[in-house]
Design a protein around this motif. Structure first.
Motif, PDB file in Angstrom:
ATOM      1  N   SER A 138       0.931  -1.312  -0.004  1.00  7.41           N
ATOM      2  CA  SER A 138      -0.058   0.142   0.027  1.00  7.41           C
ATOM      3  C   SER A 138       0.850   1.221   0.395  1.00  7.41           C
ATOM      4  O   SER A 138       0.526   2.303  -0.507  1.00  7.41           O
ATOM      5  CB  SER A 138      -1.119   0.137   0.833  1.00  7.41           C
ATOM      6  N   ALA A 139       2.003   1.193   0.459  1.00  7.78           N
ATOM      7  CA  ALA A 139       2.899   2.949   0.880  1.00  7.78           C
ATOM      8  C   ALA A 139       3.592   2.948  -0.985  1.00  7.78           C
ATOM      9  O   ALA A 139       3.896   3.277  -1.006  1.00  7.78           O
ATOM     10  CB  ALA A 139       3.647   1.811   1.958  1.00  7.78           C
ATOM     11  N   TRP A 140       3.668   1.440  -1.087  1.00 12.32           N
ATOM     12  CA  TRP A 140       4.552   1.974  -2.219  1.00 12.32           C
ATOM     13  C   TRP A 140       3.392   2.185  -3.358  1.00 12.32           C
ATOM     14  O   TRP A 140       4.127   3.061  -3.881  1.00 12.32           O
ATOM     15  CB  TRP A 140       5.145  -0.310  -3.021  1.00 12.32           C
ATOM     16  N   ALA A 141       2.450   1.152  -3.679  1.00 15.01           N
ATOM     17  CA  ALA A 141       1.658   1.963  -4.253  1.00 15.01           C
ATOM     18  C   ALA A 141       0.923   3.090  -4.616  1.00 15.01           C
ATOM     19  O   ALA A 141       0.748   4.125  -5.356  1.00 15.01           O
ATOM     20  CB  ALA A 141       0.128   1.053  -4.627  1.00 15.01           C
ATOM     21  N   VAL A 142       0.777   4.362  -3.333  1.00 11.08           N
ATOM     22  CA  VAL A 142       0.226   5.410  -2.888  1.00 11.08           C
ATOM     23  C   VAL A 142       2.035   6.269  -3.310  1.00 11.08           C
ATOM     24  O   VAL A 142       1.406   7.146  -4.287  1.00 11.08           O
ATOM     25  CB  VAL A 142       0.090   5.167  -1.710  1.00 11.08           C
ATOM     26  N   ASP A 143       3.018   5.850  -2.937  1.00 11.89           N
ATOM     27  CA  ASP A 143       3.967   6.508  -3.741  1.00 11.89           C
ATOM     28  C   ASP A 143       4.778   6.701  -4.830  1.00 11.89           C
ATOM     29  O   ASP A 143       4.717   7.548  -5.219  1.00 11.89           O
ATOM     30  CB  ASP A 143       4.850   6.274  -2.338  1.00 11.89           C
ATOM     31  N   LEU A 144       3.975   5.338  -5.479  1.00 13.22           N
ATOM     32  CA  LEU A 144       4.719   5.452  -6.545  1.00 13.22           C
ATOM     33  C   LEU A 144       3.544   5.995  -7.345  1.00 13.22           C
ATOM     34  O   LEU A 144       3.252   7.053  -8.546  1.00 13.22           O
ATOM     35  CB  LEU A 144       4.218   3.968  -7.735  1.00 13.22           C
ATOM     36  N   LEU A 145       2.018   6.653  -7.202  1.00 10.72           N
ATOM     37  CA  LEU A 145       0.978   7.044  -7.577  1.00 10.72           C
ATOM     38  C   LEU A 145       0.983   8.529  -7.820  1.00 10.72           C
ATOM     39  O   LEU A 145       0.946   9.371  -8.252  1.00 10.72           O
ATOM     40  CB  LEU A 145      -0.324   6.820  -6.841  1.00 10.72           C
TER      41      LEU A 145
END
Length: 977
Positions: A138-145
């Motif tokens: 979740s942290a990786w996906a939100v940061d990448l978004l």
């Protein structure tokens, strides 16, 4: 860097043994140690040593996926590498859109299957071990978004960040960003309530602090959303969109974060990491501005927490919040307050609760606050006071600057400008009544804030809300100070809303018709409108012109609804009837009104007059304070006199109804009268009259069975019943002679005022202001005709001339009926005196005067008493009769004074003088044609010199005087010709 990171996680794989053990099954064949080592070397170097060439993007990505499947410990390095893959796919996707080519061609077509494979692997890991993988993914996906949206925000095909729906449609059409959002959504659904938001919120909080909080206020207010906006500006919209399905968990996490930020710095639990945001004073201090920023950028997030946030802000929490905010620089604190003001103004729900919280907290400590809530700290109060003032200023700007990008035309009203939606004010429109009630409490500072907000709400809502607000203030105000708030509201709104007072009065009338007001509210409304109209009189004594203008408008509006207020005169509650008569007595009358409405108003006003007299008498009997009852009677008298002066129609109607009402059996007791039977005789009480059973007389007196023998020789006299003796006669029992006298005086005052008005052939005003106004002849004629119709209905109006005295024998029954009416209704003689003053109106009472005089002559002829004083009623009636005939100039002065001798005479002598009066009137008939209008006096007068010699009628008088010279010598000069 990738090499060091990958090698570190491979060598230090012990913490992830449990994670790896959960993924022992894999759809592919397990790699040997040599193959795994070769894959790691190829991933790190990007070179295929077997084939001796460099890996392309697709091959390098497949190598990363194989490592992610086989060596979960390499997850950090693999996910870092996949950022570039996702970025390249998004770049190609946007490029294809800009060049209007097929989005599935080129680089993106070679990477889409890789992205799908990565998504499948991550989804499987999250499903099997959500506690280990969900926070990381979740942290990786939100940061990448956030990186992708910030990097490509300036592309031509990318919509503005404020258009959340368009932005979501764009990213959902891209396989890479769609995969990231789906992965993040899966993480949110899989993690525990408090735990699964903590990594994301903590990461965003750190990002918020790294960019600084200075720009957040500008972002929320829509200023310069350029490169200064951190990654939160891109991802918070997605979080808010997802919060639609997970609002409960997100709400709990946001509120937990707010509460933890106020507590002393300590680890959340023994297992908490030392790098957690709760352990950092800087992050804890930035938590509140961060949460404000989240709420400002996402209405869904704000709606999720706003309902419980106000309930959470108790005095201890407020003191903690103040302590945390004291460490924030002044400029950042101002930005945060501005952000809070913006949030409140854009709040679509709970506005009334927020407003009550702000007003209660900001109210000075010297004012008693309702409820058990203790007074907060003074610093908290001052801060809330400042916030409330900033909110009012911000709302003022929003309300009076409604045009979108164009200047407001000063010649157009504010209500005609294109309206910008203000959710806070829109939600408060349904709480206008509560706002008015709180404003009227007149608490220091508090009522000023609420009154200002009420003005803004009225301007925003337009005429309907403004009308309701003014109507509520008129209904709820209880004293002049509270009523002044209504006038202040009108003064503020009159410049932008026209016709406010007429609309408010119309709304009040509608409430009366629909019975939505209780008796207390209705009474207060009527009294307040009366006070508003009466303030015009105060202005004439030096009050402000604005108040006078408003009084004129209220009076004009009320005058247009007189027919709506009129029925309230007969309301069952005395307080309501008193209030409405006070209102109508001071309201101006309309210039034109329908006759039907006027007649209904007149009838209601007359009926109320008699009801007011009765209530005044009952209040005196019970020993209650009669101040209100007396005021009600005075207002009723004023109302009747004003109606009488309005037109000839209302004057005639009022006089007829006043006379009929005074003689009505329900009102006779007010003026010392008794209820009479069909023959005019007073009815005996039940205690005096025994039960004699069925009576032939009662049967014959029923409607349709009686025979009228009046005027013929076959007259029937009902003196009694054979075998039972004469009828039992009852005398009037005056329980309160002073009250009867007061009522008679009040009735005469009303009749005189009505007859003195200029409703009929306007009488000339006297030169001396202390001299009473003359009685109008036409008005007095109305009273005379009405009296005749009620005393003796079968008398023809043309019976003005008098026959010889012997002719009275043919009208004995009618004459007895007339005399009994005068006995039963003592008020007839005072009314006869009023008629006599309006010459020549007494001429139209000729038949009644003749019948009364005939019965008096018969009585004195048959009397065997020594003195006339032995028959007190007949003596008084004789004196009043002659006095009225003299006042009405039916008799010359020499005959008009004979009543002064009546108390000193015997019955025989008194009859001689009355017979002289009869003979004079018979010889000189009471004709209206004999009267000539005197312009100097403004009255009709009669010239008796044209009637011939009067000496022959005075001879009996001189004879009686000579016989009783010892007692009447002092009156001889009154009878000189």
């Amino acid at each position: 860097m990738l090499k060091d990171q990958t090698m570190s996680v491979v060598l230090d794989g012990s913490p992830l043994k449990a994670m790896q053990s959960s993924h022992t099954h894999t759809p592919q064949t397990a790699l040997s140690a040599q193959e795994l080592s070769q894959e790691i070397k190829s991933f790190i170097s990007g070179f295929d040593s077997v084939q001796g060439r460099k890996l392309n993007v697709r091959e390098h990505a497949r190598c990363a996926v194989r490592l992610l499947r086989s060596v979960p410990a390499c997850r950090g390095a693999v996910l870092e590498h996949l950022r570039g893959v996702y970025d390249e796919h998004v770049s190609a996707f946007l490029h294809n859109l800009e060049t209007e080519s097929d989005a599935s061609s080129g680089v993106s077509s070679n990477l889409e299957d890789i992205i799908q494979e990565v998504h499948g692997v991550l989804s499987e890991f999250i499903r099997l071990n959500p506690r280990a993988w969900a926070p990381l993914v979740s942290a990786w996906a939100v940061d990448l978004l956030g990186q992708l949206s910030s990097k490509h925000a300036g592309r031509r095909v990318a919509p503005h960040s404020s258009s959340l729906n368009e932005l979501l449609q764009l990213w959902m059409s891209c396989a890479a960003t769609r995969s990231l959002m789906e992965a993040y959504s899966q993480c949110l659904a899989a993690m525990l309530a408090w735990y699964y938001h903590q990594p994301s919120l903590g990461m965003w909080l750190k990002d918020f602090c790294s960019h600084g909080a200075k720009d957040t206020g500008l972002m929320a207010m829509g200023v310069d959303k350029g490169s200064r906006v951190p990654k939160i500006g891109s991802v918070v919209g997605i979080l808010g969109h997802l919060a639609v399905h997970h609002s409960d968990s997100i709400r709990k996490e946001l509120l937990r974060m707010f509460q933890e930020s106020l507590c002393p710095s300590s680890p959340l639990s023994p297992t908490s990491s030392s790098t957690s945001w709760e352990s950092s004073p800087q992050l804890r201090r930035a938590a509140v501005p961060f949460l404000l920023q989240l709420a400002a950028m996402s209405p869904n997030l704000f709606g999720a927490v706003s309902a419980e946030l106000v309930e959470l802000l108790r005095p201890p929490v407020l003191v903690q919040l103040q302590a945390v905010l004291q460490g924030i620089p002044r400029e950042e604190l101002d930005n945060m307050l501005g952000l809070a003001v913006h949030l409140i103004s854009q709040s679509p729900s709970g506005g009334s609760r927020v407003l009550r919280f702000l007003a209660d907290t900001a109210t000075p400590a010297s004012v008693i606050i309702s409820g058990p809530t203790p007074s907060p700290h003074e610093g908290v109060r001052e801060g809330c006071d400042r916030l409330l003032q900033m909110l009012l200023l911000h709302l003022h700007k929003l309300v009076f600057n409604r045009s979108e990008g164009a200047e407001v035309n000063p010649h157009r009203s504010a209500s005609s400008q294109p309206q910008r939606v203000i959710p806070f004010l829109a939600e408060l429109q349904s709480h206008v009544g509560e706002l008015c009630a709180e404003t009227l409490r007149l608490e220091r500072k508090r009522h000023l804030w609420l009154h200002q907000l009420l003005c803004l709400l009225s301007v925003y809502g337009g005429p309907s809300v403004a009308t309701e607000a003014l109507c509520q203030l008129l209904t709820q105000a209880h004293n002049p100070e509270e009523l002044a708030l209504a006038w202040q509201l009108h003064t503020t709104l009159s410049s932008c809303i026209a016709g406010l007072i007429p609309a408010a009065v119309t709304r009040c009338v509608a409430q009366i018709h629909t019975h939505t007001l209780g008796t207390r509210q209705l009474t207060q409304l009527l009294l307040n409108m009366a006070a508003a109209i009466q303030s015009q009189d105060e202005e004439r004594r030096g009050a402000s012109g604005v108040q006078s203008s408003m009084a004129i408008q209220v009076g004009s509006a009320v005058s247009g609804h007189l027919h709506d207020f009129g029925p309230l005169l007969l309301h069952g509650d005395p307080n309501v009837s008193h209030a409405v008569v006070r209102l109508l007595s001071c309201s101006p009358l309309p210039r034109a009104s329908s006759p039907a409405h006027l007649l209904l108003l007149c009838r209601a006003a007359v009926t109320h007059f008699f009801l007011a007299l009765r209530r005044r008498g009952e209040g005196g009997k019970l020993g209650r304070d009669g101040g209100q009852a007396c005021e009600e009677v005075n207002c009723s008298v004023l109302l009747l006199s004003r109606f009488a002066a309005y037109s000839s129609l209302t004057l005639k109607a009022l006089l007829q109804q006043l006379v009929e009402g005074a003689l009505h059996k329900g009102n006779a007791g007010l003026f010392g009268g008794q209820i009479a039977d069909m023959s005019g005789a007073p009815l005996p009480s039940k205690s005096v009259s025994p039960d004699i059973g069925a009576s032939l007389l009662d049967i014959n007196c029923r409607f349709g069975t009686t025979v009228n023998f009046s005027g013929s020789v076959w007259s029937v006299f009902h003196a009694g019943v054979i075998g039972k003796g004469l009828k039992v006669r009852t005398e009037a029992q005056l329980t309160d002679p002073s009250g009867v006298m007061q009522n008679v005086q009040t009735l005469l005052a009303v009749v005189v005022q009505c007859c003195s008005s200029s409703g009929l052939n306007g009488s000339r005003l006297p030169s001396d202001p202390d001299e009473p106004l003359p009685i109008n002849a036409e008005a007095a004629k109305v009273v005379a005709v009405t009296m005749v119709e009620n005393v003796c209905p079968d008398v023809a109006n043309g019976e003005l001339s008098w026959p010889p005295e012997e002719h009275a024998r043919t009208t004995v029954e009618r004459d007895i009926h007339i005399r009994r009416c005068f006995e039963a209704h003592p008020v007839l003689f005072p009314l006869l005196q009023v008629v006599a003053a309006g010459r020549p109106a007494l001429c139209y009472c000729s038949a009644v005067l003749r019948g009364l005089l005939a019965t008096l002559l018969a009585h004195w002829e048959a009397s065997r008493e020594l003195l006339s004083t032995d028959s007190p009623w007949h003596l008084q009636a004789s004196c009043l009769l002659v006095s009225c005939m003299g006042e009405g100039q039916l008799l010359p002065p020499v005959l008009a004074n004979v009543h002064e001798t009546f108390p000193h005479l015997t019955p025989f002598e008194l009859r001689l003088l009355l017979l002289a009066v009869w003979e004079y009137v018979r010889g000189n008939g009471p004709m209206p044609q004999k009267f000539v209008f005197n312009s100097e006096k403004g009255l009709f007068c009669r010239d008796f010199s044209r009637d011939g010699d009067v000496a022959r009628y005075v001879a009996p008088i001189h004879s009686v005087l000579h016989k009783n010279i010892d007692r009447l010598g002092h009156l001889c000069w009154r009878f000189q010709l």
